[in-house]
Design a protein around this motif. Sequence first.
Motif, short mmCIF file in Angstrom:
data_model
loop_
_atom_site.label_atom_id
_atom_site.label_comp_id
_atom_site.label_asym_id
_atom_site.label_seq_id
_atom_site.Cartn_x
_atom_site.Cartn_y
_atom_site.Cartn_z
N ILE A 87 49.14 11.15 -100.17
CA ILE A 87 49.49 9.74 -100.42
C ILE A 87 48.28 8.99 -100.97
O ILE A 87 48.37 8.27 -101.96
CB ILE A 87 49.98 9.07 -99.10
N PHE A 88 47.13 9.21 -100.34
CA PHE A 88 45.92 8.52 -100.80
C PHE A 88 45.50 8.99 -102.19
O PHE A 88 45.07 8.20 -103.02
CB PHE A 88 44.78 8.70 -99.79
N ASN B 56 47.32 9.98 -104.59
CA ASN B 56 48.20 9.52 -105.66
C ASN B 56 48.43 8.01 -105.69
O ASN B 56 49.14 7.51 -106.55
CB ASN B 56 49.56 10.22 -105.54
N ALA B 57 47.87 7.30 -104.72
CA ALA B 57 48.16 5.86 -104.62
C ALA B 57 47.56 5.10 -105.80
O ALA B 57 46.48 5.45 -106.29
CB ALA B 57 47.61 5.31 -103.31
N HIS C 156 46.43 2.11 -105.62
CA HIS C 156 45.25 1.39 -105.12
C HIS C 156 44.84 1.95 -103.76
O HIS C 156 45.70 2.19 -102.91
CB HIS C 156 45.56 -0.10 -104.91
N VAL C 157 43.55 2.11 -103.58
CA VAL C 157 43.02 2.43 -102.25
C VAL C 157 41.96 1.37 -101.94
O VAL C 157 41.05 1.14 -102.73
CB VAL C 157 42.41 3.85 -102.20
N ALA D 228 46.37 2.66 -98.56
CA ALA D 228 46.88 3.19 -99.83
C ALA D 228 48.09 2.33 -100.21
O ALA D 228 49.01 2.18 -99.41
CB ALA D 228 47.29 4.64 -99.67
N VAL D 229 48.05 1.75 -101.41
CA VAL D 229 49.07 0.78 -101.81
C VAL D 229 49.63 1.19 -103.17
O VAL D 229 48.87 1.63 -104.05
CB VAL D 229 48.45 -0.64 -101.90
N ASP D 230 50.93 1.03 -103.34
CA ASP D 230 51.49 1.40 -104.65
C ASP D 230 51.46 0.21 -105.61
O ASP D 230 50.99 -0.87 -105.25
CB ASP D 230 52.91 2.00 -104.51
N ASP D 231 51.96 0.40 -106.83
CA ASP D 231 51.78 -0.68 -107.80
C ASP D 231 52.78 -1.81 -107.63
O ASP D 231 52.73 -2.81 -108.34
CB ASP D 231 51.72 -0.14 -109.24
N LEU E 53 51.53 2.39 -98.47
CA LEU E 53 52.08 3.74 -98.36
C LEU E 53 51.52 4.48 -97.16
O LEU E 53 52.16 5.37 -96.61
CB LEU E 53 51.75 4.52 -99.63
#
Lengths: 291, 786
Positions: free
Chosen positions: B185-186, B188-189, B191-192, B311-314, B319
């Motif tokens: 997850i991290f 591919n995120a 934003h971290v 970990a944040v998606d766009d 996430l």
Amino acid sequence: MKPAPFQYHAANSAADAAQLLGDLGDDAKLISGGQSLAPMLAMRLVRFDHLVDISRVADLRGIDRNNGTLIVQAATPDVLVERSDVVVASVPLLTKVTPLIGHFQIRNRGTIGGSIAHADPAAEYPAVAVALGAQMECLSVRGTRMIDAADYFVGIWSTSMESDELLKAIHFPVWSGRVGFGVAEFARRHGDFAIAGAVAAVELDSGNVISRCSIAMFGVSGQPERALSAESHLLGSSVGEISPEEVGRLAIADVESPSDDANMPATYRMSVAASTVATAWTNALTEAHHG
Amino acid sequence: MTDTLAAPTANTGGARFVGQRVQRREDLRLVTGHGRYTDDVVVPGMLHAAFLRSDIARGVINSIDVSAARQLDGVVAVFTGADFNAEIREHWVDFEGPGGDASPFRVLADTDVRFAGDPIAVVIATSRYIAEDACELIEVDIEPSTPVIGADAALAADAPVVHAGRADNIAGAIPAAADPVLDEIFANAAHVITETIDQNRYLCVPMETRGIVSQWDPFNQELTVHISTQGPHGVRAYIGRALGIPENRIRVIMKDVGGGFGQKMFMIPDEVAVVLAGKRLGRPVKWIEDRRENLMSGLHARDDRMTVSFAVDDTFHILGVKCDLIEDVGSFNAAGSSSIGFVGLLFPGPYKIPRVGFSAKAVFTNTCGRCSYRGPWMMETAAREQMMDIAARRLGIDPLEFRRINVITSAELPYTTAAGLVYDAVSIDGSLEQAVSMVGYEAFRAEQAAARAQGRFIGLGLGLYVEPSGIAMGNMSSEAAIVSISVNGDVTAVMSSGSHGQSLETTVAQVVADRLGVDFERVTVVQGDTAATPFGPGTGGSRSAVILNGAASQASGDVRTKMLEIAAHVLEAATDDLELEAGNISVRGTPSKGISVTEVARIAYLRPQELPPGMSLGLESHARYTPNAPFTFSNSCHACVVEVDAVTGGVKVLRFIVSEDCGVMINPDVVEGQIAGGVVQGIGGVLYEEMAYDMSGNPMNTTFVDYLLPTATEVPIIEYGHIETRSSTNPGGFKGMGEGGAIGSPPAVINAVADASPTSSTGRSSSRCRRRTSAPPSTLLADPAE
Ligand SMILES: Cc1cc2nc3c(=O)[nH]c(=O)nc-3n(C[C@H](O)[C@H](O)[C@H](O)COP(=O)(O)OP(=O)(O)OC[C@H]3O[C@@H](n4cnc5c(N)ncnc54)[C@H](O)[C@@H]3O)c2cc1C
């Protein structure tokens, strides 16, 4: 938090207190309102074999106006200074600063002489005494002498009094005419000793020229600091010629060894001091204009 | 402001008192200065104790010479570790149980000292003054060594151990578990975001310090202990085990208690020393902890550091998160005071966070031990809510928007968190929106921009959380009540746990009065005396509203049933046709046909012939209650508005809003009082309070000159919003909320200060959040140090 044993002496008069101090020597200490001394005794930071209580001595309490001088006896509680009509008519700067001292419970017991003799660098009354050029009337078995405020405060919690002397009264000069006074300070909480503060006094002539002025800061170093070069710039100038911010800058430039510690760096304390000077000065000018 | 009102249900009786702002019973005596605290207990022949404490943080004791102290006039005895330490038979509290991983313990320091404040000797004298004089005559020779101060020092490779005999300074640990899914997850995120959040050490500071009066009666072989505590039964059981005294020969009495906040959950060694001294001497001994002792050695709290990665998606959905916590538990920390397990369990809180990785260490240092201060796990909220703001700014969106995107909504209930906790009756998005509307969020943003244009800096911070109240595990699983109606029809509720400021004398009486259909005034609550009350764990974990009132409700329900059966028999009616209201039982629809509660009570005790055949006499019930879940979740949102002075860095709290959902409110005044107290502690912890140590291990804040508490002038009028979502864990539908005020407020204040900074939109101000306290000059907007 209980004090070490001591012998208690209730003085009957100022002379009696001076005699006791003379007889008992360095093992004796005066106690007035006890607001600074009692906690230090309770925590055993200090100890004395003898305490001489002056809080109930009649000739050490009272407020009198004598022509151009206001005489406040040393053991007069702050609250009486705060509420006195004579004080507000004679030295209104005292009336303005008193509510900033601690909380009302402390002002009910704490005394003006205790504050001045204790000489905390962040205390308000010593700064007023320095700004106005008060005279300290000191008494001992050797007699009475007057010490000018400028020579009285010599460092943190220390004065030029001898250990067998007591502060009998404070003589404040009365400013009259088109005068104004101001005070400003910054403290962490209401009632705390200030991180920095300032008092200001001004007299204007009929053409709005500054004919007399005085500024003193507290909390900035080991003793109250008079802003002499700021005063000399201001003297003879017209109102508004020098901005309050500039007055603040000039005032802090005079402080030779500002207090500096890890939590409160000198640069920070000085910038706070400068802003309190600016505010106190502005308030004094406003009062002189409209007062 | 109240959104939803709970409908009273049949099985709780009528709701005449529950839900009302009933005036607190305790007020008459407490606000007029007539409470009875431990120091008010005066016993003939009583002696006084004072402790000699180490002023060195770490060192070996070469010698202790008490001979001069013993000779002082008025000194009765001087005891050291050599006298007492071997007397302790078993050292464990009910909370941990035997064989738990208890912290090291000794009554008095013997071989070495481990923090500045560590008690070395206790003097027993005819007055506290003399006892303190004698302390000064004790000669202690300590060989000092470099103390372990701060978590980094504790974890250093060559760190000396705080507790001799231990391999290292690790008091507890949760190792990081390998989690390839989370790593993925991290990786591919979009934003971290990673940040480290420091939490300064601050303390419970109850108005009443600790205090104990211990009386050993050698002729009856009985011990009576008056103590300022949160749980008299725990004190009794502990003393029984530690000193080998049968529990039934010990009576522990807790009168009014001027606050505990977790500090008084368990006995500290000093109190044990007083009991031992009194027993040795056969004379009553009193010790009242003074303020300096309370600040220096009365147990500390809140010294944490946590590194959090989001970990944040766009589309700004979180996430996954990774957290690593380090907790400084000091030297002799209280049982259960390490919260590392709870922090990990609760971290996702109010948000949909699908996956959480958590690791933690609790470390010993040469400082005062930690206790379970109100919301001991608050780091989950303090760190998470600061991270929500930090991440939002880095992502370039408003912190409110970021919360709205991730909050668990009511439509998604029941919701199971990543840690497996199930929320069913919460209103998380509801309290967020209520707080936001009360503060006027949009209008504030406009006002903020206008203020900045004039050189004024105002900021708004939010703190959203879910509170695990009514914690029912281990010894905390139950509470009991004995409810009786006496011959004159008066009601007594004898409760297993008592109040140390939470108004239980009022709220329990409200619940019982409703259940029994009698007037509030007829109900008296008895608490705090082991001779009278059934076993209870004491207050903690926001349990009383749920568990104590559950017990009161259950016992009252039994009595109610019996009253109705007697009345049905007398009135020749079916119980289902009866109404119980205002002290009267009548046949529904025929008000003239009725009988008073008093009359029923008289029959129950005095006229057995009028009872239904076979019914036992009396009107009393003893019930023990356990809620049907280990947690009863409440939720809340705090919103704080501050102004930061550009020159001084002074912070003024302009507004403070709390939207709270604690289910059915028993007494809104008490709910609001609990919120206010907690919020003030949070404001203090951020802006004023800090217990710091220098590198030699000297505590720097041991008087109220240095340890600043917020006073009435530093705190705004707190504004409350209420939502009432009935809880499903207990028949009253109640939820606890005793700790939340202290949990949600710190991040709300910190976020508000950060938000006031003109650089906040760039995310730069986030570094400010890492400072230990938000006190001037560190709150300066244009800080030269940065
Ligand atoms: C919580 C708190 C907040 C405070 N905040 C402030 C503040 O904001 N500003 C401020 O200025 N002060 C503050 N104070 C201090 C307060 O004003 C003190 O009371 C004062 O400084 C001392 O006055 P006292 O009469 O209590 O003196 P005491 O405590 O009785 O004595 C202080 C010292 O002065 C000596 N002394 C007293 N009288 C005489 C005398 N006539 N001649 C010679 N020596 C004498 C004593 O021997 C002793 O050494 C605060 C105090 C407290 C407790």
